[in-house]
Design a protein around this motif. Structure first.
Motif, PDB file in Angstrom:
ATOM      1  N   LEU A   1       0.829  -1.208   0.000  1.00  0.00           N
ATOM      2  CA  LEU A   1       0.000   0.000   0.000  1.00  0.00           C
ATOM      3  C   LEU A   1       0.866   1.262   0.000  1.00  0.00           C
ATOM      4  CD1 LEU A   1      -2.903  -0.955   2.465  1.00  0.00           C
ATOM      5  CD2 LEU A   1      -2.914  -0.982  -0.037  1.00  0.00           C
TER       6      LEU A   1
ATOM      7  N   ARG B   1       1.259   4.281  -3.374  1.00  0.00           N
ATOM      8  CA  ARG B   1       1.195   5.751  -3.333  1.00  0.00           C
ATOM      9  C   ARG B   1       2.161   6.393  -4.334  1.00  0.00           C
ATOM     10  NH1 ARG B   1      -2.196   7.694  -3.326  1.00  0.00           N
ATOM     11  NH2 ARG B   1      -3.480   5.853  -3.195  1.00  0.00           N
TER      12      ARG B   1
ATOM     13  N   PHE C   1      -4.019  -1.530  13.122  1.00  0.00           N
ATOM     14  CA  PHE C   1      -3.126  -0.590  12.431  1.00  0.00           C
ATOM     15  C   PHE C   1      -3.930   0.620  11.969  1.00  0.00           C
ATOM     16  CE2 PHE C   1      -1.093   1.258   8.790  1.00  0.00           C
ATOM     17  CZ  PHE C   1       0.270   1.127   8.985  1.00  0.00           C
TER      18      PHE C   1
ATOM     19  N   LEU D   1      -3.495   4.543  12.720  1.00  0.00           N
ATOM     20  CA  LEU D   1      -3.293   5.459  11.595  1.00  0.00           C
ATOM     21  C   LEU D   1      -4.292   6.614  11.657  1.00  0.00           C
ATOM     22  CD1 LEU D   1      -1.998   6.193   8.853  1.00  0.00           C
ATOM     23  CD2 LEU D   1      -3.610   4.624   7.757  1.00  0.00           C
TER      24      LEU D   1
ATOM     25  N   ILE E   1      -3.423  10.549  11.770  1.00  0.00           N
ATOM     26  CA  ILE E   1      -3.910  11.529  10.784  1.00  0.00           C
ATOM     27  C   ILE E   1      -4.609  12.687  11.488  1.00  0.00           C
ATOM     28  CG2 ILE E   1      -5.524  11.902   8.871  1.00  0.00           C
ATOM     29  CD1 ILE E   1      -4.987   9.003   7.974  1.00  0.00           C
TER      30      ILE E   1
ATOM     31  N   LEU F   1      -2.116  14.984  12.924  1.00  0.00           N
ATOM     32  CA  LEU F   1      -1.416  15.787  11.915  1.00  0.00           C
ATOM     33  C   LEU F   1      -2.339  16.809  11.260  1.00  0.00           C
ATOM     34  CD1 LEU F   1       0.757  12.971  10.307  1.00  0.00           C
ATOM     35  CD2 LEU F   1       1.603  14.953  11.577  1.00  0.00           C
TER      36      LEU F   1
ATOM     37  N   LEU G   1       5.924  12.439   0.717  1.00  0.00           N
ATOM     38  CA  LEU G   1       5.666  11.145   0.073  1.00  0.00           C
ATOM     39  C   LEU G   1       6.828  10.164   0.225  1.00  0.00           C
ATOM     40  CD1 LEU G   1       3.888   9.355  -1.761  1.00  0.00           C
ATOM     41  CD2 LEU G   1       5.056  10.381  -3.716  1.00  0.00           C
TER      42      LEU G   1
ATOM     43  N   VAL H   1       5.953  10.097   5.081  1.00  0.00           N
ATOM     44  CA  VAL H   1       4.906   9.071   5.162  1.00  0.00           C
ATOM     45  C   VAL H   1       5.516   7.674   5.389  1.00  0.00           C
ATOM     46  CG1 VAL H   1       3.137   7.846   3.807  1.00  0.00           C
ATOM     47  CG2 VAL H   1       3.079  10.345   3.993  1.00  0.00           C
TER      48      VAL H   1
ATOM     49  N   ILE I   1       4.421   5.152   8.466  1.00  0.00           N
ATOM     50  CA  ILE I   1       3.944   3.792   8.182  1.00  0.00           C
ATOM     51  C   ILE I   1       4.838   2.755   8.863  1.00  0.00           C
ATOM     52  CG2 ILE I   1       3.665   2.129   6.299  1.00  0.00           C
ATOM     53  CD1 ILE I   1       1.498   4.361   6.531  1.00  0.00           C
TER      54      ILE I   1
ATOM     55  N   ALA J   1      -0.414  14.446   6.231  1.00  0.00           N
ATOM     56  CA  ALA J   1      -1.776  13.989   6.547  1.00  0.00           C
ATOM     57  C   ALA J   1      -2.559  13.675   5.281  1.00  0.00           C
ATOM     58  CB  ALA J   1      -2.500  15.044   7.381  1.00  0.00           C
TER      59      ALA J   1
ATOM     60  N   LEU K   1      -1.452  10.352   3.917  1.00  0.00           N
ATOM     61  CA  LEU K   1      -1.903   9.275   4.814  1.00  0.00           C
ATOM     62  C   LEU K   1      -3.402   9.004   4.637  1.00  0.00           C
ATOM     63  CD1 LEU K   1       0.044  10.011   8.146  1.00  0.00           C
ATOM     64  CD2 LEU K   1       0.446   8.143   6.531  1.00  0.00           C
ATOM     65  N   ARG K   2      -4.195  10.048   4.334  1.00  0.00           N
ATOM     66  CA  ARG K   2      -5.634   9.863   4.051  1.00  0.00           C
ATOM     67  C   ARG K   2      -5.844   8.924   2.864  1.00  0.00           C
ATOM     68  NH1 ARG K   2      -8.794   9.970   7.630  1.00  0.00           N
ATOM     69  NH2 ARG K   2      -9.046  11.866   8.832  1.00  0.00           N
ATOM     70  N   LEU K   3      -5.058   9.145   1.803  1.00  0.00           N
ATOM     71  CA  LEU K   3      -5.171   8.278   0.620  1.00  0.00           C
ATOM     72  C   LEU K   3      -4.756   6.843   0.972  1.00  0.00           C
ATOM     73  CD1 LEU K   3      -3.671  10.738  -2.020  1.00  0.00           C
ATOM     74  CD2 LEU K   3      -6.087  10.173  -1.682  1.00  0.00           C
ATOM     75  N   PHE K   4      -3.666   6.740   1.727  1.00  0.00           N
ATOM     76  CA  PHE K   4      -3.209   5.416   2.183  1.00  0.00           C
ATOM     77  C   PHE K   4      -4.332   4.742   2.968  1.00  0.00           C
ATOM     78  CE2 PHE K   4      -1.374   2.475   5.144  1.00  0.00           C
ATOM     79  CZ  PHE K   4      -0.272   1.921   4.524  1.00  0.00           C
ATOM     80  N   SER K   5      -4.956   5.507   3.850  1.00  0.00           N
ATOM     81  CA  SER K   5      -5.997   4.973   4.718  1.00  0.00           C
ATOM     82  C   SER K   5      -7.199   4.463   3.919  1.00  0.00           C
ATOM     83  CB  SER K   5      -6.413   6.055   5.709  1.00  0.00           C
ATOM     84  OG  SER K   5      -7.521   5.649   6.454  1.00  0.00           O
TER      85      SER K   5
ATOM     86  N   ASP L   1      -7.062   3.277   0.801  1.00  0.00           N
ATOM     87  CA  ASP L   1      -6.623   1.997   0.219  1.00  0.00           C
ATOM     88  C   ASP L   1      -6.674   0.894   1.271  1.00  0.00           C
ATOM     89  OD1 ASP L   1      -6.076   3.364  -2.109  1.00  0.00           O
ATOM     90  OD2 ASP L   1      -3.898   3.338  -1.878  1.00  0.00           O
ATOM     91  N   LEU L   2      -6.214   1.217   2.476  1.00  0.00           N
ATOM     92  CA  LEU L   2      -6.158   0.235   3.565  1.00  0.00           C
ATOM     93  C   LEU L   2      -7.561  -0.244   3.911  1.00  0.00           C
ATOM     94  CD1 LEU L   2      -4.633  -1.284   5.811  1.00  0.00           C
ATOM     95  CD2 LEU L   2      -4.789   0.779   7.210  1.00  0.00           C
ATOM     96  N   GLU L   3      -8.504   0.694   3.994  1.00  0.00           N
ATOM     97  CA  GLU L   3      -9.882   0.334   4.335  1.00  0.00           C
ATOM     98  C   GLU L   3     -10.452  -0.647   3.301  1.00  0.00           C
ATOM     99  OE1 GLU L   3     -11.389   1.013   7.117  1.00  0.00           O
ATOM    100  OE2 GLU L   3     -13.127  -0.138   6.447  1.00  0.00           O
ATOM    101  N   ARG L   4     -10.185  -0.358   2.011  1.00  0.00           N
ATOM    102  CA  ARG L   4     -10.663  -1.246   0.953  1.00  0.00           C
ATOM    103  C   ARG L   4     -10.036  -2.638   1.108  1.00  0.00           C
ATOM    104  NH1 ARG L   4      -9.522   2.292  -2.961  1.00  0.00           N
ATOM    105  NH2 ARG L   4      -7.665   1.108  -3.524  1.00  0.00           N
ATOM    106  N   MET L   5      -8.742  -2.665   1.428  1.00  0.00           N
ATOM    107  CA  MET L   5      -8.034  -3.931   1.614  1.00  0.00           C
ATOM    108  C   MET L   5      -8.634  -4.724   2.776  1.00  0.00           C
ATOM    109  SD  MET L   5      -5.592  -5.817   0.536  1.00  0.00           S
ATOM    110  CE  MET L   5      -3.895  -5.602   0.070  1.00  0.00           C
TER     111      MET L   5
END
Lengths: 360, 360
Positions: free
Chosen positions: A192, A196, A244, A248, A252, A255, B181, B185, B189, B238, B241-245, B247-251
């Motif tokens: 993940l 990015r 996790f 996170l 966020i 931040l 980036l 980040v 992580i 931040a 990290l929102r975008l990462f989050s 993706d993480l939620e979908r995963m």
């Protein structure tokens, strides 16, 4: 050569990295190894590589090690149990509960089956990546279950000890939760993070340093293999990712309001939590714990390093690993030398007596 | 020694890893370097180390490089601008917009200031970690702004070129988004991943392999420094990290319903996204791009490696780096050798003519 405690031939099904390495390790102990693989090309490479011989009619293996991808492991184990009714069968897949459930559901004779998982791998797969010492000093988990007797299972212990692995006993459930944490979740997080970078400006990606490289290294892993692993261990992975995700979210929010009261303290706590976590990982990073290290200062001229190595040879000590580090402008280099731990003290004295400066 | 284009003395404020390395690099080019630090101990170590001399009354530096922690950077830059009204001042902090805002708000003379950021570091800090070649081949970002003239800024370019850095121009905003980036980040992580290990059973942590070690290596970083960096670059960090989050939620949702239609495909897409992202990082992992590599096969006996190195010496080629890899059971080792690119072809021919097998 130390004699193996294994008596009969060992049949290895699947000659990728793990199967080939098992074959090479057992052959080095004088054990007869029979190889099988769906790919004739891989099979002939593994045979040429010295990992064992091709199967023939009438083979009677004592032990069968199934080293195939996770999604076909249970099916191949069931077929081997059926084909060789006197053999003990194990597998090396990185999930353990799903194959056992599948075998029981299929009515396989699990009284002759124990799943195992060696914690060893390499960047590249395939028989050519096989290494005789792949398992030396590595944990190798055995997931015993109530359906197999102690006596029957002991041949698995012999296999692991033969290959230099460090035997760890766990239930299949505990194994799957453990690898979710130390292997499967890190894989998801790394992927993940790397994701990015896909749409990032080139100028940004060009600033990448070692930190990003390390965090994303395993994101280069084979998606096909990982879909199988994550699919077979989905619940434990998802529950750790939930925790996790909560951390996170808190990060966020902190931040997004960096001037809020207590923001710095909260950031410091999250980062200190990372310090505490990484400190729990055993072993120094990047250092092979089988060997002892010493650092010798070497003048920056080609002849000097050759002289050092020649004198280590005179001392009768074999270099297990060597790394030279020096700055182009510097007058001094550092030779990081790995030797067997029992030879370290002697070598340090030997080199000191000849005027070498030992830096650490 | 190549002459520097810098004329006057360079004053370095703060002799940690970066300040000391800058001093060492400039001294190697014959530039006069004046050192200053709040810690007398660090200062005397850096002076002994050859990074420069102690400041005296009447010093007239042409250029001042401020190498202090991010949270005091603007204050120290302002003080230096005030104390040396003819000098150009730069800093090397890892965020660039916040110090510029702070300087403007404080009414400092930013017509003599340009912020920069060398993308170089090391695991350890302090003057003793300083390296003359720390910046060679590394990107070094210059964040020009409208308040400084091209002519005045050119002394900064001279500094970077002197130290072997690769000059990259960006606005302060683009810089801060880029390092969010590729550096900030990944730090968050890595820390959050490592944090999951704090309460884990010892048996689980003991199964850790190289993947987890890599993902969490930078989680061992200094929380105090990172609180400053994250606090000063909070908004860009931040938002990534929102975008990462997301993706993480979908995963997580996919893993919570692994039998759902399309689950495997979605997992494969996320993992393939990671493949695509990591492929964008320039340079091969762990390989120093200043040098060319060759791999020579060496029989596993101490004398053989010494003979190889002696013959490389006879060829008149200096080893820039060397790594020996072999398996304990194997009869063959591999010497990974780094040399200057222009010497590679000659060395390969030389060694082949003497019977060495070149593996790559």
């Amino acid at each position: 050569m130390v004699e193996s405690r294994l008596t009969g031939p060992v049949r290895v099904v699947g000659v990728g990295l793990l199967g080939t390495s098992i074959g090479l390790g057992l052959r080095a102990r004088g054990v007869e190894v029979i190889l099988a693989d769906a790919s004739p090309t891989h099979l002939s490479i593994a045979v040429d590589y010295g990992a064992g011989r091709i199967a023939v009619e009438g083979d009677e293996p004592q032990l069968i090690v199934v080293c195939v991808p996770p999604d076909v492991t249970a099916r191949v184990v069931a077929a081997e149990l059926e084909a060789f009714p006197r053999a003990i069968v194990t597998d090396v897949a990185s999930v353990k509960l799903a194959p056992l459930h599948e075998l029981r559901a299929a009515g396989a004779d699990v009284s002759r089956y124990v799943g195992t998982h060696p914690m060893a791998g390499a960047e590249r797969g395939g028989p050519l990546s096989g290494r005789v010492d792949l398992f030396v000093g590595r944990p190798w988990v055995v997931t015993a279950h109530d359906g197999i007797s102690y006596q029957r299972g002991s041949v698995i212990d012999d296999l692991i000890l033969d290959l230099g692995g460090s035997l760890v006993e766990m239930t299949p459930e505990a194994h799957d939760r453990s690898v979710a944490l130390v292997s499967h979740v890190p894989q998801v997080i790394s992927s993940l993070m790397a994701r990015r970078l896909v749409d990032a400006p080139g100028a940004a990606v060009n600033l990448a340093g070692q930190g990003l490289r390390d965090v994303t290294r395993i994101a280069a892993s084979d998606p096909e293999l990982w879909v199988q692993i994550l699919g077979a261990n989905a619940a434990p992975v998802a529950s750790i990712l939930r925790l996790f995700s909560q951390d996170l979210e808190r990060m966020i929010e902190t931040l997004e309001a960096p001037e809020a009261v207590g923001a710095s303290r909260r950031l410091a706590e999250e980062l200190a939590g990372g310090n505490a976590g990484v400190a729990r990982i055993p072993g120094k990073h990047g250092v092979d714990r089988r060997y002892a290290q010493l650092v010798v200062m070497v003048d920056d001229s080609p002849g000097e390093l050759a002289r050092l190595l020649a004198e280590i040879g005179e001392a009768g000590v074999n270099l297990e690993d060597l790394r030279l580090e020096h700055s182009p402008g510097a007058q001094i280099g550092f030779a990081d030398i790995s030797v067997l731990p029992e030879q370290l003290g002697y070598l340090v004295e030997f080199l000191r007596a000849r005027g070498w400066r030992i830096a650490g």
